[in-house]
Each structure stands twice: as structure tokens, then as C-alpha cells.
Design a protein around this motif. Structure first.
Motif, short mmCIF file in Angstrom:
data_model
loop_
_atom_site.label_atom_id
_atom_site.label_comp_id
_atom_site.label_asym_id
_atom_site.label_seq_id
_atom_site.Cartn_x
_atom_site.Cartn_y
_atom_site.Cartn_z
N PRO A 9 0.82 -1.22 0.00
CA PRO A 9 0.00 0.00 0.00
C PRO A 9 0.85 1.26 0.00
O PRO A 9 1.96 1.28 0.52
CB PRO A 9 -0.82 -0.11 1.29
CG PRO A 9 -0.07 -1.06 2.15
CD PRO A 9 0.72 -1.96 1.25
N ILE A 15 -7.97 0.60 1.70
CA ILE A 15 -7.72 -0.76 2.16
C ILE A 15 -9.08 -1.40 2.46
O ILE A 15 -9.84 -0.91 3.29
CB ILE A 15 -6.84 -0.80 3.43
CG1 ILE A 15 -5.52 -0.03 3.21
CG2 ILE A 15 -6.60 -2.23 3.87
CD1 ILE A 15 -4.61 -0.61 2.16
N TYR A 28 -4.89 4.02 3.96
CA TYR A 28 -3.50 3.82 4.34
C TYR A 28 -2.80 5.17 4.42
O TYR A 28 -2.93 5.99 3.52
CB TYR A 28 -2.79 2.91 3.33
CG TYR A 28 -1.43 2.48 3.79
CD1 TYR A 28 -1.28 1.47 4.74
CD2 TYR A 28 -0.28 3.09 3.30
CE1 TYR A 28 -0.03 1.08 5.18
CE2 TYR A 28 0.98 2.70 3.73
CZ TYR A 28 1.09 1.70 4.67
OH TYR A 28 2.34 1.32 5.13
N VAL A 34 -3.15 2.81 9.28
CA VAL A 34 -4.36 3.20 8.56
C VAL A 34 -5.19 4.09 9.46
O VAL A 34 -5.04 4.07 10.69
CB VAL A 34 -5.21 1.97 8.13
CG1 VAL A 34 -4.50 1.14 7.08
CG2 VAL A 34 -5.63 1.13 9.32
N LEU A 66 -2.27 -1.39 10.64
CA LEU A 66 -3.15 -2.19 9.80
C LEU A 66 -3.32 -3.61 10.33
O LEU A 66 -4.44 -4.10 10.47
CB LEU A 66 -2.62 -2.23 8.35
CG LEU A 66 -3.40 -3.11 7.37
CD1 LEU A 66 -4.85 -2.67 7.25
CD2 LEU A 66 -2.72 -3.10 6.01
N VAL A 77 -5.37 -3.74 -1.11
CA VAL A 77 -5.51 -2.40 -1.67
C VAL A 77 -6.63 -2.49 -2.68
O VAL A 77 -6.64 -3.38 -3.53
CB VAL A 77 -4.20 -1.94 -2.34
CG1 VAL A 77 -4.42 -0.64 -3.10
CG2 VAL A 77 -3.08 -1.79 -1.31
#
Length: 167
Positions: A9, A15, A28, A34, A66, A77
């Protein structure tokens, strides 16, 4: 991230995290982090994997690693609207997302969910295919139930002897 077609990412990427029956969305922002909408703390620290929409009309904007919000769920992604809308510059997406950290926002599964949140950040317009797809599936399901009921009525009337024949 899932191992299949792994894409590293980049800041500003959407995401998609696959949950049981729905997708959770985050943006992201770099270094493994994130920003996403999560249930408000007044829900007793419910996890982001819970169906927030069932129990809450509010969400808080959080920045988390994440991997800490995906658990065993598959994620990827998914900048799915890039062909339809021009993404805003990554620096602007990240800056706007970070400006919302800690804020409590209205949450509605139909009009202000986590997918609306991240698409507004990336494209400047809020979209959620989950809502559309669920509405379409529900409509198809209702139509399907109606068709099945109608067919069952017709078939039973053909197979069962009429009251006249019984006399």
C-alpha cells in the motif's frame, strides 16, 4: 495484507478488509498505519470487526496499525473508483484523514459508513457499493421469494384436486 496478489500500500490507498458478511474500509497513511472509523469508546471497546452499524449511530476516527485491525481477515488495496474519479493528491488525503483523528462522527450503514468515509477522503465524493449491492440483493431476494410463492401456489393448484372434484 493477503498473500495472493500482494500490493504494497501507498499513502492514500483504500484498504478493503473482508469481514464475515461485509467489508471494513480504511485509508493507508504510511509506515503500516491506517485511519478508519471505529465504534465509539462508549460501546465498551468493541472491536472494528464488530458490525458497528447494528449497535451504533456514532463512530470515532482512529489511527492504528493495519495488522492490528485485520487480525486473521483478508485485506487488500482496492482503489476501485480510480477509473471513475481522479484521486486527490496523497498528501492531501493523509492530511485530511489525520485532521479527523479522535473526532466522533455520525455513523449510518446506509449513508455514512466506513466506505463512504474513505472514498470521500480519496476522491472528494462519498460512495459505498456495499449499500447498493445490499439493496439490490435484498430487492432480488424479495422478488425471488414472491416468485417462489407464486409458483408454489400455481403448482399446488395444479397438483391438488379441486374442491369440485372431491364432491
Amino acid at each position: 495484507m493477503s498473500e495472493g496478489n500482494y500490493i504494497e500500500p501507498k499513502p492514500g490507498d483504500l484498504i478493503e478488509i473482508s469481514r464475515l458478511g461485509y467489508q471494513h474500509w480504511a485509508i493507508y497513511v504510511g509506515s503500516g498505519y491506517v485511519i478508519h472509523m471505529a465504534p465509539s469508546d462508549d460501546l465498551g471497546q468493541a472491536s472494528a470487526s464488530s458490525l458497528m452499524s447494528v449497535v451504533s449511530e456514532k463512530a470515532v476516527v482512529k489511527k492504528e496499525l493495519l495488522w492490528s485491525i485485520t487480525g486473521d481477515d483478508v485485506c487488500r488495496v482496492n482503489n476501485k473508483y480510480d477509473r471513475k474519479y481522479r484521486p486527490l493528491p496523497a498528501s492531501q488525503i493523509v492530511q485530511e484523514a489525520e485532521s479527523l483523528l479522535g473526532k466522533e462522527l455520525r455513523y449510518s450503514v446506509a449513508s455514512e459508513n466506513c466506505e463512504h468515509f474513505v472514498t470521500r477522503l480519496r476522491y472528494g465524493t462519498a460512495r459505498s457499493d456495499q449499500v447498493r449491492d445490499t439493496l439490490v440483493a435484498g430487492t432480488v431476494g424479495l422478488v425471488g421469494v414472491g416468485v417462489v410463492a407464486a409458483l408454489a401456489t400455481v403448482i399446488s393448484s395444479l397438483l391438488l384436486p379441486s374442491k369440485r372434484e372431491e364432491k
